[in-house]
Design a protein around this motif. Sequence first.
Motif, mmCIF file in Angstrom:
data_model
loop_
_atom_site.group_PDB
_atom_site.id
_atom_site.type_symbol
_atom_site.label_atom_id
_atom_site.label_comp_id
_atom_site.label_asym_id
_atom_site.label_seq_id
_atom_site.Cartn_x
_atom_site.Cartn_y
_atom_site.Cartn_z
ATOM 1 N N ASP A 49 -5.565 25.373 -5.157
ATOM 2 C CA ASP A 49 -6.673 26.235 -5.111
ATOM 3 C C ASP A 49 -7.993 25.731 -4.824
ATOM 4 O OD1 ASP A 49 -4.473 28.414 -6.291
ATOM 5 O OD2 ASP A 49 -6.273 29.470 -5.310
ATOM 6 N N HIS A 105 -9.182 29.401 -9.756
ATOM 7 C CA HIS A 105 -9.971 28.479 -9.079
ATOM 8 C C HIS A 105 -10.256 27.101 -9.869
ATOM 9 C CE1 HIS A 105 -11.942 27.677 -5.620
ATOM 10 N NE2 HIS A 105 -13.282 27.290 -5.819
ATOM 11 N N ARG A 130 -15.215 31.821 -11.011
ATOM 12 C CA ARG A 130 -14.778 31.038 -10.103
ATOM 13 C C ARG A 130 -15.113 29.470 -10.424
ATOM 14 N NH1 ARG A 130 -12.501 33.707 -6.119
ATOM 15 N NH2 ARG A 130 -11.674 31.624 -5.087
#
Lengths: 360, 353
Positions: free
Chosen positions: B93, B141, B199
């Motif tokens: 990711d 993330h 994130r």
Amino acid sequence: MIRGLVSRIALLASWLGVMAAPAQAADFAGFNAAYARDVVAPAFKALAGETKKLAEAADDFGAQPSQDGFAALRVAYDAVSDAWMQAQFFRLGPLGAQQRSERFEYWPEKRPIIDKQLAGLLANAKPDSLDLEKFAQASVAVQGLPALERLLYGDTARQVLSAGPEQKARIAVIKAIAHNLDRLAQQLAAEWEKVLSDPKTAASPFTQDPNEAAAQLYAGLMTGLQIVSDQKIAGPRGPTIDKAKPKSAEQWRAGRSLKNIKLNLQGLREATVGKSGFATLLGADQAALKTEISTAFDAALAAADAAPEPLDAAVTDAEGRKKVGALLVAVNHLRDLMKQKVPPAIGISLGFNELDGDGS
Amino acid sequence: MGLFSRKKADPRYFSACNFMPGPQGYGAAALDANGAIVWQRAMPARGHTLELSPDGTLCAIIDRKPGAAITFCRSEDGALLNRIAAADGHHFDGHAVFNRGGTLLYATESADADQAGRIAVFDIADGSRVAAFATHGIEPHELIWVEPDRALAVGNGGIRDRMAMEAEIESSLVLLDAGDGALLAKHELEADLNSLSIRHLAHSAAGEIVFAMQDQDAATEWRPMVGLLGPDGELTFLDLPLDDLMRLRGYCGSAAIDRSGTIAAVTSPHGGVAAFWHLPDRRYLGHVELRDCCGIAAAEECGSFVFTSGAGTRVLATAASHDVTALVLERPVNNLPQWDNHLTARGAGTANQ
């Protein structure tokens, strides 16, 4: 320091064996002025012409509601939508500021709020809340085309033809949206007229540097292509037939979904290979690339013509999906070409991060 | 350099980049404090972050989501050391962290099928996968250490499908035991903020976690873009004037803390701005404009950051008590290389080479 870095980059690029097109002595100032004059300003001027007619049609209908007046409103709504589809990618400057783009058309609807907020507005349509200044501060969900589409094409739209309090409220909201759209379009047209009135701003609209302005104007086209591909086509089509989302199509109530895609592609083609478009930045030795761009636009438009109407029905039909899939492929080919080959050839750099979301 | 040399290593900045537009231009580079490229290498795929080992000698280049590999290089010259592939049916990711000893790497990864998140743990010595544990969310993330070698904070982005029309996502900020993956805490936002994706993370001197968000529905409401998770487990948001909030366009691309651990910065490539706060006072300091800016890292001086643009420019911003100033370090005429999402700093003296 800057010269040092540049020479290192040149060295590096040759070291990689993939030298980008040499930085041309392109006249970006001249390009921007011509593009603003021949492409951007006319698009907003056309939009402002149509919104003016829409506002008048709303006023006329309000003064004397009738079947003909209602039909005229729909015609005006269609004309505004047509013009918007050819102007919505010129986001640099006024359209990208103050949420004007979202106020004009909040789409796609990320959460189901338009119906809810519109119902609230109709139930409580007080004149002061619909005052032009106040209405411009209202939720973007009720300010623009999608709310107006529901009032003109929704299941209950014809209630506006039956006398009573509901009719009054609907007329008031229709007028508020129509005048709001008109005001937005007049602002957009006026701001770009102002840009043209001064050679300095025309050379570098809303930016410090002509190259930067050209890059941002081009980025607007890329955003437009991205929206056409990802949201207008791939969104309703979905990955498989059982995941199709016909109600995610743009303006499906008005039956405009596929027409919008065609108008977007035509507008993007004009801005690229039309008069004063980006292809004018290509050198004489890049005729092949110019042909390749034109061919890719033609292929995308042909694929759009081959797709069956209406789009929201086509995406749930096996045969229709094939045609819509072919359209998606053609648009994505065009998008790759415009994203990868064209920017270095015309001497601009697309932002690396501003267009993409996934992964970041 | 002699064994007893006291000379400190020079500061270095590391970033994934594009040497020319298009996939054939993907690469990574190290820069010195003056913007000179120290080394560069071509990469087979687009990178996202370069993570430095604690002693500064090793760098991991993590592919952009959906990432196929993590590449290990020597941070002095970019020489390739090893490459590890994502597990079957999974992808990386874009973020990872080393443990304190530089022997393990913890990377976020998601299942291709349903985006279920995991932390994969690799042994640096041979690149073998030694453990994997759930992030208790989807699409994880960035991850950072809350307590080195003991507890990790992970932003579960929560976005199943970026192009989906729905705004509601399943984002969370979780704290995990780095040893066994046990869930220590899970923080989710209120229902009316459920379009926000957590994130990017940074850790302040006071032990707070700064989290920068992206709004899947930026048009209908001006939601907060940056939050703080205090050591007491309380979630708060960092305020900024509406005009500046609007400029972020509902999208933060990176978060960083300065060397003092008190100034937080986020970038918005969509809005072309970086915004700064003084954390102890919860005070907004201002913003700096730079088109397509995303990468940001602490510079040597307290209050200073270097940030990079996808259009090639590098800027030094200094956030003082009441304003922010910017100095352009480099503005290459051909806008190349284009700097990708994240910039990583290795401070002076990190490594004694």
